[in-house]
Write an enzyme that holds these catalytic residues in place. Structure first.
Site, PDB file in Angstrom:
ATOM      1  N   HIS A 122      38.383  26.739  37.170  1.00 58.60           N
ATOM      2  CA  HIS A 122      38.742  27.792  36.200  1.00 58.60           C
ATOM      3  C   HIS A 122      38.183  27.449  34.832  1.00 58.60           C
ATOM      4  CE1 HIS A 122      42.547  29.422  38.459  1.00 58.60           C
ATOM      5  NE2 HIS A 122      41.520  29.290  39.248  1.00 58.60           N
ATOM      6  N   ARG A 147      34.761  29.847  37.994  1.00 55.95           N
ATOM      7  CA  ARG A 147      35.357  31.137  37.686  1.00 55.95           C
ATOM      8  C   ARG A 147      35.500  31.252  36.179  1.00 55.95           C
ATOM      9  NH1 ARG A 147      41.604  32.918  38.768  1.00 55.95           N
ATOM     10  NH2 ARG A 147      41.821  32.050  36.659  1.00 55.95           N
ATOM     11  N   TYR A 159      44.555  37.841  31.672  1.00 53.38           N
ATOM     12  CA  TYR A 159      44.867  36.983  32.816  1.00 53.38           C
ATOM     13  C   TYR A 159      43.957  35.755  32.799  1.00 53.38           C
ATOM     14  CZ  TYR A 159      44.347  34.611  37.022  1.00 53.38           C
ATOM     15  OH  TYR A 159      44.242  33.573  37.877  1.00 53.38           O
ATOM     16  N   ASP A 210      37.991  37.006  38.421  1.00 52.96           N
ATOM     17  CA  ASP A 210      39.204  37.553  39.024  1.00 52.96           C
ATOM     18  C   ASP A 210      39.664  38.764  38.214  1.00 52.96           C
ATOM     19  OD1 ASP A 210      42.319  35.938  40.151  1.00 52.96           O
ATOM     20  OD2 ASP A 210      41.638  38.028  40.207  1.00 52.96           O
ATOM     21  N   HIS A 212      42.176  40.561  39.074  1.00 45.80           N
ATOM     22  CA  HIS A 212      43.629  40.408  39.198  1.00 45.80           C
ATOM     23  C   HIS A 212      44.374  41.725  39.407  1.00 45.80           C
ATOM     24  CE1 HIS A 212      47.363  38.044  38.618  1.00 45.80           C
ATOM     25  NE2 HIS A 212      46.573  37.068  39.009  1.00 45.80           N
ATOM     26  N   GLU A 236      37.127  39.096  42.383  1.00 47.17           N
ATOM     27  CA  GLU A 236      38.347  38.918  43.159  1.00 47.17           C
ATOM     28  C   GLU A 236      39.410  39.936  42.776  1.00 47.17           C
ATOM     29  OE1 GLU A 236      39.991  35.061  42.554  1.00 47.17           O
ATOM     30  OE2 GLU A 236      41.982  35.701  43.143  1.00 47.17           O
ATOM     31  N   GLU A 262      44.935  36.759  48.183  1.00 46.30           N
ATOM     32  CA  GLU A 262      45.859  35.666  47.839  1.00 46.30           C
ATOM     33  C   GLU A 262      47.311  36.104  47.971  1.00 46.30           C
ATOM     34  OE1 GLU A 262      44.528  34.867  43.807  1.00 46.30           O
ATOM     35  OE2 GLU A 262      46.443  35.551  43.071  1.00 46.30           O
ATOM     36  N   ARG A 283      41.022  35.590  50.945  1.00 49.13           N
ATOM     37  CA  ARG A 283      41.626  34.558  50.092  1.00 49.13           C
ATOM     38  C   ARG A 283      42.974  34.074  50.625  1.00 49.13           C
ATOM     39  NH1 ARG A 283      40.874  32.095  45.826  1.00 49.13           N
ATOM     40  NH2 ARG A 283      42.324  33.074  44.398  1.00 49.13           N
ATOM     41  N   HIS A 312      42.980  30.711  48.297  1.00 49.68           N
ATOM     42  CA  HIS A 312      43.688  30.613  47.014  1.00 49.68           C
ATOM     43  C   HIS A 312      44.120  29.149  46.822  1.00 49.68           C
ATOM     44  CE1 HIS A 312      47.549  32.131  44.749  1.00 49.68           C
ATOM     45  NE2 HIS A 312      46.589  31.842  43.895  1.00 49.68           N
ATOM     46  N   ASP A 316      50.371  26.949  41.483  1.00 50.72           N
ATOM     47  CA  ASP A 316      51.662  27.278  42.075  1.00 50.72           C
ATOM     48  C   ASP A 316      51.642  27.134  43.589  1.00 50.72           C
ATOM     49  OD1 ASP A 316      50.122  29.735  41.024  1.00 50.72           O
ATOM     50  OD2 ASP A 316      51.122  30.501  42.810  1.00 50.72           O
ATOM     51  N   GLU A 339      39.465  27.369  46.119  1.00 48.39           N
ATOM     52  CA  GLU A 339      39.878  27.344  44.707  1.00 48.39           C
ATOM     53  C   GLU A 339      40.478  25.983  44.391  1.00 48.39           C
ATOM     54  OE1 GLU A 339      42.596  30.416  43.639  1.00 48.39           O
ATOM     55  OE2 GLU A 339      42.576  29.925  41.524  1.00 48.39           O
ATOM     56  N   TRP A 402      50.045  43.153  36.879  1.00 47.74           N
ATOM     57  CA  TRP A 402      49.674  41.967  36.104  1.00 47.74           C
ATOM     58  C   TRP A 402      48.564  41.236  36.799  1.00 47.74           C
ATOM     59  CZ3 TRP A 402      50.213  36.708  37.649  1.00 47.74           C
ATOM     60  CH2 TRP A 402      49.743  35.821  36.665  1.00 47.74           C
TER      61      TRP A 402
HETATM   62  C1  CS2 Z   1      45.203  33.711  40.465  1.00 48.21           C
HETATM   63  C2  CS2 Z   1      46.496  32.985  40.485  1.00 48.21           C
HETATM   64  O1  CS2 Z   1      44.232  31.683  41.113  1.00 48.21           O
HETATM   65  C3  CS2 Z   1      44.112  32.898  41.149  1.00 48.21           C
HETATM   66  O2  CS2 Z   1      43.172  33.521  41.667  1.00 48.21           O
HETATM   67  O3  CS2 Z   1      45.226  35.003  40.953  1.00 48.21           O
HETATM   68  O4  CS2 Z   1      46.543  32.253  39.313  1.00 48.21           O
HETATM   69  C4  CS2 Z   1      47.739  33.844  40.547  1.00 48.21           C
HETATM   70  O5  CS2 Z   1      47.839  34.592  39.347  1.00 48.21           O
HETATM   71  C5  CS2 Z   1      48.942  32.940  40.712  1.00 48.21           C
HETATM   72  O6  CS2 Z   1      48.757  32.178  41.869  1.00 48.21           O
HETATM   73  C6  CS2 Z   1      50.208  33.747  40.819  1.00 48.21           C
HETATM   74  O7  CS2 Z   1      51.291  32.900  41.065  1.00 48.21           O
HETATM   75 MG    MG Z   2      43.470  35.510  41.902  1.00 44.97          MG
END
Ligand code: CS2
Ligand code: MG
Length: 402
Positions: A122, A147, A159, A210, A212, A236, A262, A283, A312, A316, A339, A402
């Site tokens: 990222h 990314r 985002y 992304d 999103h 994405e 994801e 994903r 993904h 988290d 990722e 979001w």
């Molecule tokens: C995102 C994530 O990594 C990604 O591609 O879409 O950061 C996503 O927002 C989080 O996993 C949500 O918990």
């Molecule tokens: Mg994503």
């Protein structure tokens, strides 16, 4: 080999994680990730109150039967909570089976299909210049796939961009934060960002983005067409994917590859997208899509339609999921990319692991199992802290994705 106990460990070393630990009568244990960002306790309860009682006394080797039992036996199928719980059981049982065999998990799947797992990182910044600097830093770290997410002129939040230069973590403690979103400035700015990246760094690395879930199909078509000169590896989540058929509109207008999934929890969420050649990367992840057992089925369907995996791997998804994913990635024939959002040191301290990163690639390690464990005593020092993902509203207050 009988299951004699199972426990759900909820902890917050830097962020919340839910981990299932299954213990057997032969002294082996296995662990699985059950983290669902912003709804962690729902999965913890699903496991503790409804699944764990059914595990005790069952044969830990019967992974497939257990999967079918938990999927069909629940009557109420699919969905993020159910499938994360099934994933945790599945991952823990694969961990146990590989340990019992004295093999790294990937050997039980079919062995290595590649020498290493290409990962993407990222790069982000509050504006174009900061994002370019972040891309430069990540290229120096050896990443072959990057990314890029940037702040957008005229918007306070975007985002993928941390606030105040801190480590990016979208979930915040307390009630959900609300941000303002506007598509027009984003569609105006995005081509400028990717043109600047290609002008400064050239075309010799994979560039990802992304969106999103924020666009309509025709907006997504406009974005992806505008990015064609900058040859993205993928865009994405261009559009929320409940209506899989809507992706035909994007496909009609652009050759920019599309990645999605994801938030998918089963093969049914992506069957149409794959069978109609509407996406290029899937994903779905070990933790959200029913574990290794189900993710293999998704990958096999995808392989019939030239769709590759792109699991993904945000922070988290716990180190347990990352470890299991890397075993899946190094085996799966139609691998695309993984990722890699490195966890905080405090998170990693609770989850000792065998996987490693070097020069843009990761390897799962060769210890028996998936190579990740949990330090329960240390985990206990970081109690759960309720946290939520943000909510987006348009400038007129309309709630949006979001
Ligand atoms: C995102 C994530 O990594 C990604 O591609 O879409 O950061 C996503 O927002 C989080 O996993 C949500 O918990
Ligand atoms: Mg994503």
């Amino acid at each position: 080999m009988k299951i004699v106990d199972a426990k759900v460990i909820v902890c917050c070393p830097g962020r919340n994680f839910v981990t299932l630990k299954i213990l057997t009568d032969q002294g082996l244990h296995g662990i699985g990730d059950a983290t669902l960002n912003g709804r962690e306790l729902a999965v913890a309860s699903y496991l503790e109150d409804h699944v764990v009682p059914c595990l005790i006394g069952r044969d830990a080797h019967q992974i497939e039967d257990m999967w079918q039992y938990l999927y069909r036996g629940a009557y109420w199928r699919r969905g993020p909570v159910t499938m994360a719980a099934i994933a945790a059981v599945d991952t823990a049982l694969w961990d146990i089976k590989a340990k019992a065999a004295g093999l790294p998990l990937y050997q039980l799947l079919g062995g290595k299909s590649r020498t290493g797992v290409m990962v993407y990182c990222h790069a982000n910044g509050r504006d174009l210049e900061e994002t370019l600097d972040s891309v430069a830093r990540h290229r120096e770290m050896g990443y072959k796939a990057i990314r890029a997410q940037s702040g957008i002129p005229g918007l306070d939040a975007a985002y993928g961009v941390p606030k105040g230069g801190k480590f990016y973590e979208p979930a915040t403690k307390g009630l959900p934060e609300e941000y303002v979103w506007a598509t027009e400035p984003y569609l105006e700015f995005a081509p400028k960002l990717f043109e600047a990246i290609r002008v400064r760094f050239g075309m010799d690395f994979h560039l990802l983005h992304d969106a999103h879930h924020r666009l309509t199909p025709i907006e997504a078509a406009r974005l992806c067409k505008s990015l064609e000169p900058y040859r993205l590896f993928w865009v994405e989540d261009p559009v929320p994917a409940e209506n899989q058929d809507a992706f035909r509109i994007i496909r009609q207008h652009t050759v920019t590859p599309i990645a999605i999934g994801e938030v998918f929890s089963s093969i049914w969420d992506c069957k149409e997208l794959i069978e109609n050649h509407l996406i290029d990367y899937i994903r779905a992840s070990v933790v959200h899509a029913g574990g290794i057992t189900h993710l293999r089925r998704i990958a096999d369907l995808a392989s019939l339609y030239h769709v590759k995996t792109g699991c993904h791997g945000a922070t988290d998804l716990s180190p347990v999921c990352m470890g299991a994913a890397l075993h899946f990635d190094i085996w799966v024939p139609n691998f695309g990319v993984q990722e890699h959002m490195p966890h905080l040191e405090v998170s990693e301290s609770v989850f000792p692991h065998a996987y490693s990163f070097e020069n843009g690639y990761m390897t799962p390690g060769d210890v028996p199992g998936h190579g990740v464990d949990i330090d329960e005593a240390l985990a206990a020092k970081y109690p759960y802290e309720r946290a939520y993902l943000p909510v987006n509203r348009k400038r007129d207050g309309t709630l949006c994705d979001w």
